[in-house]
Design an enzyme around this catalytic site. Structure first.
Site, PDB file in Angstrom:
ATOM      1  N   GLU A   1      -7.075 -11.649   8.743  1.00 34.22           N
ATOM      2  CA  GLU A   1      -5.802 -11.080   9.324  1.00 34.22           C
ATOM      3  C   GLU A   1      -6.196 -10.699  10.954  1.00 34.22           C
ATOM      4  O   GLU A   1      -5.171 -10.716  11.579  1.00 34.22           O
ATOM      5  CB  GLU A   1      -5.708  -9.638   8.627  1.00 34.22           C
ATOM      6  CG  GLU A   1      -4.689  -8.777   8.991  1.00 34.22           C
ATOM      7  CD  GLU A   1      -4.495  -7.397   8.385  1.00 34.22           C
ATOM      8  OE1 GLU A   1      -3.366  -6.683   8.975  1.00 34.22           O
ATOM      9  OE2 GLU A   1      -5.249  -7.051   7.511  1.00 34.22           O
TER      10      GLU A   1
ATOM     11  N   ARG B   1     -15.234  -8.718   4.446  1.00 38.12           N
ATOM     12  CA  ARG B   1     -16.012  -7.660   5.050  1.00 38.12           C
ATOM     13  C   ARG B   1     -16.441  -6.425   3.915  1.00 38.12           C
ATOM     14  O   ARG B   1     -17.251  -5.830   4.311  1.00 38.12           O
ATOM     15  CB  ARG B   1     -15.355  -7.350   6.359  1.00 38.12           C
ATOM     16  CG  ARG B   1     -14.252  -6.128   6.121  1.00 38.12           C
ATOM     17  CD  ARG B   1     -13.571  -5.723   7.460  1.00 38.12           C
ATOM     18  NE  ARG B   1     -12.446  -4.926   7.362  1.00 38.12           N
ATOM     19  CZ  ARG B   1     -11.170  -5.124   7.376  1.00 38.12           C
ATOM     20  NH1 ARG B   1     -10.809  -6.478   7.571  1.00 38.12           N
ATOM     21  NH2 ARG B   1     -10.205  -4.347   7.172  1.00 38.12           N
TER      22      ARG B   1
ATOM     23  N   HIS C   1      -1.953 -12.192   4.275  1.00 41.20           N
ATOM     24  CA  HIS C   1      -1.844 -12.227   5.877  1.00 41.20           C
ATOM     25  C   HIS C   1      -2.282 -13.722   5.997  1.00 41.20           C
ATOM     26  O   HIS C   1      -1.315 -14.535   6.714  1.00 41.20           O
ATOM     27  CB  HIS C   1      -2.907 -11.399   6.341  1.00 41.20           C
ATOM     28  CG  HIS C   1      -2.307 -10.001   6.201  1.00 41.20           C
ATOM     29  ND1 HIS C   1      -1.027  -9.368   6.198  1.00 41.20           N
ATOM     30  CD2 HIS C   1      -3.207  -8.897   5.503  1.00 41.20           C
ATOM     31  CE1 HIS C   1      -1.260  -8.244   5.905  1.00 41.20           C
ATOM     32  NE2 HIS C   1      -2.320  -7.836   5.644  1.00 41.20           N
TER      33      HIS C   1
ATOM     34  N   ASP D   1       3.599  -4.695   2.648  1.00 38.26           N
ATOM     35  CA  ASP D   1       2.527  -3.964   2.957  1.00 38.26           C
ATOM     36  C   ASP D   1       2.492  -2.601   3.477  1.00 38.26           C
ATOM     37  O   ASP D   1       2.545  -1.595   2.567  1.00 38.26           O
ATOM     38  CB  ASP D   1       2.044  -4.778   4.101  1.00 38.26           C
ATOM     39  CG  ASP D   1       0.483  -4.695   4.589  1.00 38.26           C
ATOM     40  OD1 ASP D   1      -0.094  -3.796   3.960  1.00 38.26           O
ATOM     41  OD2 ASP D   1      -0.101  -5.447   5.444  1.00 38.26           O
TER      42      ASP D   1
ATOM     43  N   HIS E   1       0.979  -1.186   0.008  1.00 32.53           N
ATOM     44  CA  HIS E   1       0.058  -0.061   0.130  1.00 32.53           C
ATOM     45  C   HIS E   1       0.938   1.056  -0.206  1.00 32.53           C
ATOM     46  O   HIS E   1       1.329   1.730   1.142  1.00 32.53           O
ATOM     47  CB  HIS E   1      -0.866   0.189   1.249  1.00 32.53           C
ATOM     48  CG  HIS E   1      -1.744  -1.216   1.297  1.00 32.53           C
ATOM     49  ND1 HIS E   1      -2.733  -1.420   0.584  1.00 32.53           N
ATOM     50  CD2 HIS E   1      -1.775  -2.182   2.437  1.00 32.53           C
ATOM     51  CE1 HIS E   1      -3.316  -2.474   0.911  1.00 32.53           C
ATOM     52  NE2 HIS E   1      -2.662  -3.013   2.056  1.00 32.53           N
TER      53      HIS E   1
ATOM     54  N   GLN F   1       0.619   4.437   2.273  1.00 33.78           N
ATOM     55  CA  GLN F   1       1.009   4.153   3.897  1.00 33.78           C
ATOM     56  C   GLN F   1       2.339   4.582   4.244  1.00 33.78           C
ATOM     57  O   GLN F   1       2.820   4.493   5.367  1.00 33.78           O
ATOM     58  CB  GLN F   1       0.749   2.969   4.206  1.00 33.78           C
ATOM     59  CG  GLN F   1      -1.062   2.693   4.237  1.00 33.78           C
ATOM     60  CD  GLN F   1      -1.527   1.369   4.491  1.00 33.78           C
ATOM     61  OE1 GLN F   1      -0.691   0.618   5.128  1.00 33.78           O
ATOM     62  NE2 GLN F   1      -2.840   1.054   3.951  1.00 33.78           N
TER      63      GLN F   1
ATOM     64  N   HIS G   1      -7.077  -9.651   0.970  1.00 33.49           N
ATOM     65  CA  HIS G   1      -6.852  -9.547   2.560  1.00 33.49           C
ATOM     66  C   HIS G   1      -7.687 -10.783   3.051  1.00 33.49           C
ATOM     67  O   HIS G   1      -8.917 -10.617   2.809  1.00 33.49           O
ATOM     68  CB  HIS G   1      -7.177  -8.402   3.074  1.00 33.49           C
ATOM     69  CG  HIS G   1      -6.180  -7.226   2.793  1.00 33.49           C
ATOM     70  ND1 HIS G   1      -6.731  -5.893   2.724  1.00 33.49           N
ATOM     71  CD2 HIS G   1      -4.924  -7.259   2.706  1.00 33.49           C
ATOM     72  CE1 HIS G   1      -5.815  -5.225   2.187  1.00 33.49           C
ATOM     73  NE2 HIS G   1      -4.481  -5.656   2.291  1.00 33.49           N
TER      74      HIS G   1
ATOM     75  N   TYR H   1      -6.677   0.493  -3.572  1.00 33.15           N
ATOM     76  CA  TYR H   1      -8.140   0.892  -3.239  1.00 33.15           C
ATOM     77  C   TYR H   1      -8.392   2.215  -3.340  1.00 33.15           C
ATOM     78  O   TYR H   1      -9.617   2.503  -2.940  1.00 33.15           O
ATOM     79  CB  TYR H   1      -8.564  -0.045  -2.020  1.00 33.15           C
ATOM     80  CG  TYR H   1      -7.816   0.079  -0.840  1.00 33.15           C
ATOM     81  CD1 TYR H   1      -8.007   1.249  -0.175  1.00 33.15           C
ATOM     82  CD2 TYR H   1      -6.990  -0.948  -0.161  1.00 33.15           C
ATOM     83  CE1 TYR H   1      -7.310   1.281   1.206  1.00 33.15           C
ATOM     84  CE2 TYR H   1      -6.201  -0.770   0.545  1.00 33.15           C
ATOM     85  CZ  TYR H   1      -6.178   0.221   1.609  1.00 33.15           C
ATOM     86  OH  TYR H   1      -5.621   0.396   2.909  1.00 33.15           O
TER      87      TYR H   1
END
Length: 428
Positions: free
Chosen positions: A234, A207, A268, A319, A55, A58, A231, A120
């Site tokens: 996790e 989710r 993960h 990550d 990502h 981040q 993902h 995303y």
């Protein structure tokens, strides 16, 4: 043609001493014995490593979340996520380009030849989803400037969880329907090809998307012959929410909706039951472990030895990029398993001839990592891509296998002399 004489090269899994690699047009053309009066340019040459989960945005928030707030005494992944959302809410495409350029240059310096960007952050304007892929093109331009192979993985996002719509920063991630997401994936597949980026596909998590989105996304990956990322498992809360909504584990849900296959990359997979392990093994899917990030977020420890002994391919990613050293990230896969199992040399498998953890780790970084990002792995055989690391080995060791053990588990600086991508050095 470029000639690279080295003391030893790892060619298709075996060490060849005093060899010169012949590079032409981004590939290994041939090998030859190095004359004794020729000085090597490096001690060891090994295929470069593939970073299967990133990502990029981040990278700009690393080190900024290590303060416990008195009103939130239990700090965990979910509280960290709120800080990440706040960061994502204020990003622009130009800012993402600059962050990614700095990250990708650093990744290459640290031994990675490719990166799979789990993407995303889709929309500048959440009220006009899919109207532009400016964030995606910013990432592709940054990778091209940095000279690193990019596999962009646009991932589907729709909701905050079962019965909960996306809110706040999540609206920059979300699509109103799976059809609108796949239409944008088609567009992206065409737009980024001229920039040299590969495009795969994925879903953020079970989710974040309804279950009936999973099969169409998997079908797109099959049609386009690309990797398929998600993902999964996790956090323990994720498992509970999945059981509450679907009455089964996330892994079983993916199986039941056609999402598991040899092209699938499960990122993960930290909290797995024995049944989950068996489902993954039967599917042929790969598990991508992100040791430094999972440690930073307090996710837990992956059952890496159990996966290895079920012949599940393992790869790694950095990550959220708290640490980005390629050899160090691989070493953590073994070192975390030693902590979990309270034993040494954990990622070995004598029945498969794996007596050194380094063998497992190199397979993760080279062979399985390449598959996860959709690239051929650079075996250093003639005809393979000229993606390789030139390493300076500890002076005390002339045996290349022992020297590599030292590089993975003891040396901490000055290990990587150069990362060549398509035969080009960093400054080319």
């Amino acid at each position: 043609m470029t000639l690279l004489p080295v003391r030893a090269a790892l060619v298709d899994g075996r060490w060849i001493p005093r060899v010169t690699l012949h590079l032409r047009d981004g590939h290994i053309e041939n090998h030859s014995a190095t004359p004794h009066d020729t000085s090597p340019v490096a001690d060891l040459a090994i295929p470069a490593l593939h970073n299967a989960h990133s990502h990029a945005f981040q990278w700009a928030m690393r080190g900024d979340t290590h303060l416990l707030h008195p009103d939130r005494p239990h700090d965990d992944f979910w509280s960290w996520r709120e800080a990440m959302y706040h960061h994502a809410l204020h990003l622009t495409p130009d800012r993402v380009h600059d962050i990614a350029l700095d990250l990708y240059r650093t990744l290459r310096q640290q031994g990675w030849c490719s990166v799979a960007e789990f993407h995303y952050l889709h929309h500048e304007d959440p009220d006009r989803p899919g109207q532009g892929w400016t964030f995606a093109s910013a990432l592709a331009r940054a990778a091209r400037r940095a000279g690193i192979h990019l596999t962009l993985v646009p991932v589907a996002y729709h909701r905050a969880g079962a019965g909960r719509p996306a809110t706040g920063a999540q609206r920059r991630f979300a699509f109103p329907s799976v059809a609108s997401f796949l239409a944008c994936a088609d567009q992206l597949h065409q737009q980024l090809r001229p920039l040299g980026a590969r495009v795969a596909i994925g879903a953020h998590s079970v989710r974040a998307v309804p279950a009936d989105w999973l099969r169409p996304i998997a079908q797109w990956a099959h049609t386009q012959d690309t990797p398929l990322h998600i993902h999964v498992a996790e956090q323990r809360r994720e498992l509970q929410e999945c059981h509450d909504e679907h009455g089964r584990s996330p892994i079983a849900l993916l199986r039941d909706h056609g999402f598991l296959s040899p092209r699938t990359v499960l990122v993960h997979a930290t909290h797995l039951s024995d049944d989950d392990l068996d489902i993954i093994a039967r599917s042929g899917a790969t598990v991508c472990v992100c040791p430094s990030t999972e440690r930073d977020l307090g996710d837990g420890l992956v059952r890496a030895r159990d996966l290895l002994h079920r012949d599940v391919p393992l790869c790694v990613g950095t990550d959220s990029h708290t640490h980005v050293d390629a050899l160090g990230e691989l070493a953590l896969l073994e070192l975390h398993e030693r902590l979990r199992l309270e034993r040494r040399n954990a990622l070995t498998h004598p029945e498969r001839g794996l007596l050194r953890p380094a063998q497992t780790l190199l397979n993760a970084g080279i062979v399985h990592g390449a598959r996860a990002v959709g690239l051929p792995h650079a075996s250093l055989e003639p005809g393979s891509p000229a993606d390789l690391l030139l390493l300076d080995a500890p002076a005390a060791h002339t045996d290349p296998a022992r020297a590599l053990d030292r590089l993975l588990f003891a040396a901490r600086s000055g290990r990587i002399r150069e990362t060549l991508v398509a035969g080009r050095a960093t400054g080319d």
